[in-house]
Design a protein around this motif. Structure first.
Motif, PDB file in Angstrom:
ATOM      1  N   GLN A  70       0.828  -1.202   0.000  1.00  0.00           N
ATOM      2  CA  GLN A  70       0.000   0.000   0.000  1.00  0.00           C
ATOM      3  C   GLN A  70       0.863   1.252   0.000  1.00  0.00           C
ATOM      4  OE1 GLN A  70      -3.400   0.054  -0.251  1.00  0.00           O
ATOM      5  NE2 GLN A  70      -3.242  -2.171  -0.464  1.00  0.00           N
ATOM      6  N   PRO A  71       0.503   2.267  -0.811  1.00  0.00           N
ATOM      7  CA  PRO A  71       1.263   3.517  -0.808  1.00  0.00           C
ATOM      8  C   PRO A  71       1.279   4.137   0.590  1.00  0.00           C
ATOM      9  CG  PRO A  71      -0.268   3.453  -2.648  1.00  0.00           C
ATOM     10  CD  PRO A  71      -0.622   2.297  -1.758  1.00  0.00           C
ATOM     11  N   LYS A  72       2.461   4.541   1.014  1.00  0.00           N
ATOM     12  CA  LYS A  72       2.625   5.102   2.363  1.00  0.00           C
ATOM     13  C   LYS A  72       2.222   6.575   2.383  1.00  0.00           C
ATOM     14  CE  LYS A  72       4.406   4.954   6.637  1.00  0.00           C
ATOM     15  NZ  LYS A  72       3.912   4.061   7.691  1.00  0.00           N
ATOM     16  N   LYS A  73       1.258   6.895   3.221  1.00  0.00           N
ATOM     17  CA  LYS A  73       0.783   8.270   3.351  1.00  0.00           C
ATOM     18  C   LYS A  73       1.182   8.835   4.711  1.00  0.00           C
ATOM     19  CE  LYS A  73      -3.167  11.076   2.021  1.00  0.00           C
ATOM     20  NZ  LYS A  73      -4.560  11.045   1.500  1.00  0.00           N
ATOM     21  N   VAL A  74       1.442  10.123   4.745  1.00  0.00           N
ATOM     22  CA  VAL A  74       1.807  10.776   5.998  1.00  0.00           C
ATOM     23  C   VAL A  74       0.663  10.616   7.003  1.00  0.00           C
ATOM     24  CG1 VAL A  74       2.319  12.996   7.081  1.00  0.00           C
ATOM     25  CG2 VAL A  74       3.284  12.456   4.832  1.00  0.00           C
ATOM     26  N   PRO A  75       0.942  10.111   8.196  1.00  0.00           N
ATOM     27  CA  PRO A  75      -0.124   9.945   9.187  1.00  0.00           C
ATOM     28  C   PRO A  75      -0.550  11.290   9.773  1.00  0.00           C
ATOM     29  CG  PRO A  75       1.991   9.376  10.140  1.00  0.00           C
ATOM     30  CD  PRO A  75       2.246   9.631   8.684  1.00  0.00           C
ATOM     31  N   THR A  76      -1.642  11.239  10.491  1.00  0.00           N
ATOM     32  CA  THR A  76      -2.133  12.442  11.163  1.00  0.00           C
ATOM     33  C   THR A  76      -1.139  12.890  12.221  1.00  0.00           C
ATOM     34  OG1 THR A  76      -4.428  11.762  10.812  1.00  0.00           O
ATOM     35  CG2 THR A  76      -4.016  13.393  12.544  1.00  0.00           C
ATOM     36  N   GLU A 205      -0.677  15.291  -2.164  1.00  0.00           N
ATOM     37  CA  GLU A 205      -1.750  14.511  -1.556  1.00  0.00           C
ATOM     38  C   GLU A 205      -1.307  13.825  -0.265  1.00  0.00           C
ATOM     39  OE1 GLU A 205      -2.990  11.860  -4.628  1.00  0.00           O
ATOM     40  OE2 GLU A 205      -4.028  13.432  -5.754  1.00  0.00           O
ATOM     41  N   GLY A 206      -0.056  14.057   0.132  1.00  0.00           N
ATOM     42  CA  GLY A 206       0.425  13.504   1.390  1.00  0.00           C
ATOM     43  C   GLY A 206       1.082  12.147   1.284  1.00  0.00           C
ATOM     44  N   PHE A 207       1.495  11.738   0.069  1.00  0.00           N
ATOM     45  CA  PHE A 207       2.164  10.455  -0.113  1.00  0.00           C
ATOM     46  C   PHE A 207       3.678  10.642  -0.185  1.00  0.00           C
ATOM     47  CE2 PHE A 207      -2.091   9.516  -1.645  1.00  0.00           C
ATOM     48  CZ  PHE A 207      -2.342   8.256  -1.099  1.00  0.00           C
ATOM     49  N   ILE A 208       4.422   9.680   0.386  1.00  0.00           N
ATOM     50  CA  ILE A 208       5.878   9.699   0.320  1.00  0.00           C
ATOM     51  C   ILE A 208       6.305   9.227  -1.070  1.00  0.00           C
ATOM     52  CG2 ILE A 208       8.025   8.821   1.321  1.00  0.00           C
ATOM     53  CD1 ILE A 208       6.499   8.355   3.931  1.00  0.00           C
ATOM     54  N   ARG A 209       7.123  10.034  -1.732  1.00  0.00           N
ATOM     55  CA  ARG A 209       7.514   9.745  -3.113  1.00  0.00           C
ATOM     56  C   ARG A 209       9.036   9.769  -3.262  1.00  0.00           C
ATOM     57  NH1 ARG A 209       3.244  11.502  -6.479  1.00  0.00           N
ATOM     58  NH2 ARG A 209       4.430  10.720  -8.276  1.00  0.00           N
ATOM     59  N   SER A 210       9.528   9.114  -4.317  1.00  0.00           N
ATOM     60  CA  SER A 210      10.952   9.170  -4.642  1.00  0.00           C
ATOM     61  C   SER A 210      11.159   8.700  -6.069  1.00  0.00           C
ATOM     62  CB  SER A 210      11.788   8.309  -3.687  1.00  0.00           C
ATOM     63  OG  SER A 210      11.656   6.934  -4.015  1.00  0.00           O
ATOM     64  N   ARG A 211      12.352   8.900  -6.581  1.00  0.00           N
ATOM     65  CA  ARG A 211      12.714   8.371  -7.895  1.00  0.00           C
ATOM     66  C   ARG A 211      13.246   6.954  -7.730  1.00  0.00           C
ATOM     67  NH1 ARG A 211      17.522  11.566 -10.520  1.00  0.00           N
ATOM     68  NH2 ARG A 211      16.014  13.266 -10.283  1.00  0.00           N
ATOM     69  N   ARG A 212      13.504   6.302  -8.850  1.00  0.00           N
ATOM     70  CA  ARG A 212      14.120   4.976  -8.814  1.00  0.00           C
ATOM     71  C   ARG A 212      15.641   5.116  -8.867  1.00  0.00           C
ATOM     72  NH1 ARG A 212      10.315   1.000  -9.598  1.00  0.00           N
ATOM     73  NH2 ARG A 212       8.342   1.656 -10.533  1.00  0.00           N
ATOM     74  N   ASP A 213      16.330   4.162  -8.271  1.00  0.00           N
ATOM     75  CA  ASP A 213      17.789   4.185  -8.319  1.00  0.00           C
ATOM     76  C   ASP A 213      18.290   3.504  -9.598  1.00  0.00           C
ATOM     77  OD1 ASP A 213      17.638   1.420  -7.942  1.00  0.00           O
ATOM     78  OD2 ASP A 213      18.148   1.519  -5.825  1.00  0.00           O
ATOM     79  N   ALA A 214      19.590   3.304  -9.694  1.00  0.00           N
ATOM     80  CA  ALA A 214      20.185   2.730 -10.907  1.00  0.00           C
ATOM     81  C   ALA A 214      19.732   1.298 -11.159  1.00  0.00           C
ATOM     82  CB  ALA A 214      21.707   2.778 -10.803  1.00  0.00           C
ATOM     83  N   PHE A 215      19.195   0.637 -10.128  1.00  0.00           N
ATOM     84  CA  PHE A 215      18.728  -0.739 -10.266  1.00  0.00           C
ATOM     85  C   PHE A 215      17.206  -0.804 -10.368  1.00  0.00           C
ATOM     86  CE2 PHE A 215      22.702  -0.708  -7.854  1.00  0.00           C
ATOM     87  CZ  PHE A 215      23.489  -1.536  -8.651  1.00  0.00           C
ATOM     88  N   SER A 216      16.587   0.361 -10.598  1.00  0.00           N
ATOM     89  CA  SER A 216      15.138   0.481 -10.770  1.00  0.00           C
ATOM     90  C   SER A 216      14.353   0.227  -9.488  1.00  0.00           C
ATOM     91  CB  SER A 216      14.638  -0.461 -11.870  1.00  0.00           C
ATOM     92  OG  SER A 216      13.363  -0.068 -12.333  1.00  0.00           O
ATOM     93  N   ASN A 217      15.019   0.339  -8.341  1.00  0.00           N
ATOM     94  CA  ASN A 217      14.336   0.241  -7.051  1.00  0.00           C
ATOM     95  C   ASN A 217      14.056   1.646  -6.527  1.00  0.00           C
ATOM     96  OD1 ASN A 217      14.540  -2.665  -6.847  1.00  0.00           O
ATOM     97  ND2 ASN A 217      16.714  -2.377  -6.392  1.00  0.00           N
TER      98      ASN A 217
END
Length: 254
Positions: A70-76, A205-217
């Motif tokens: 599940q996408p991680k959202k910032v808690p209250t 929208e309050g979701f934790i986001r990031s890019r992928r690394d060199a190994f697509s993680n």
């Protein structure tokens, strides 16, 4: 034979007349209201986001941090900032922001982290939909007045950069469970506390986001301990402030 043909023409003409009377006014009305142009004559940019929501979107290539699928959202949360105002997670909705955990008496990594954040602040100067959330891990020391002086010392002037203090247990739970950014008391280290030097990036929208690394993680977090000017640290680890700026810009366009 000719009579049958005439009757057929009359029947066809009658059908066309009825169609015109009933439907042509409706078509004209829809054209006047732009319904046809909006709904039938133009393809929509509709996609299914990684959260499974179908809607018009300009989603970037940044991925969501997922916990148990599940996408991680910032808690209250609800804390007090450097101006004595109550700030909650809802105050950040509609904004892209960076999260850190720090303390004002930190003798090691916190000054580096906050100088880097000030540089990011200045990169996105005057943007009302960008902010920073800084949570102190020594709330017994870092009162609103102390945080205010700290903000002035470092040149923190973005109105959406809140340095927050409050219940110690709630702050540690927010760090370790809410953002998965390690924080703990440790008398064996300088300052008596140990905490992550990473930044978390949060979308509108309050979701934790990031890019992928060199190994697509998923990169998940951004290293806040090396400045752009330094480039790499003594262990050869490259700075990530540049890519954090790039990813903030991507989320601002979503």
């Amino acid at each position: 034979m000719s009579k049958k043909i005439n009757y057929s023409y009359i029947g066809i003409a009658f059908i066309i007349l009825v169609f015109g009377i009933i439907f042509i006014p409706k078509i004209i009305d829809r054209v006047n209201k732009d319904d046809i142009i909006r709904d039938e004559s133009r393809s929509k940019d509709v996609s299914i986001s990684e959260k499974g929501e179908g809607k018009n979107t300009n989603k970037s290539d940044l991925v969501f941090l997922e916990i148990n699928g599940q996408p991680k959202k910032v808690p209250t949360f609800s804390f007090t900032n450097q101006d004595g105002k109550t700030i909650t997670n809802e105050d950040y909705l509609g904004k892209v922001y960076v999260v850190e955990f720090f303390f004002t008496t930190c003798p090691s990594i916190c000054p580096i982290m906050n100088r880097n954040l000030v540089e990011i602040q200045n990169q996105f100067k005057d943007l009302k939909n960008f902010g920073v959330a800084s949570f102190t891990i020594t709330p017994g020391i870092d009162t609103p007045e102390v945080l205010k002086a700290y903000a002035e010392k470092y040149g923190i002037n973005n109105p959406n950069w809140h340095l927050m203090t409050g219940n110690e247990g709630a702050i540690y739970k927010l760090a370790n469970e809410g953002f998965n950014l390690y924080t703990a008391k440790d008398e064996t280290v300088d300052g008596g506390f140990e905490h992550s030097g990473n930044f978390a990036l949060i979308d509108k929208e309050g979701f934790i986001r990031s890019r992928r690394d060199a190994f697509s993680n998923p990169l998940i977090f951004y290293n806040g301990l090396i400045s752009e000017a330094d480039g790499i640290d003594e262990d050869g680890i490259p700075q990530e402030i540049t890519i954090l700026k790039e990813d903030i810009a991507k989320l601002l366009k979503e």
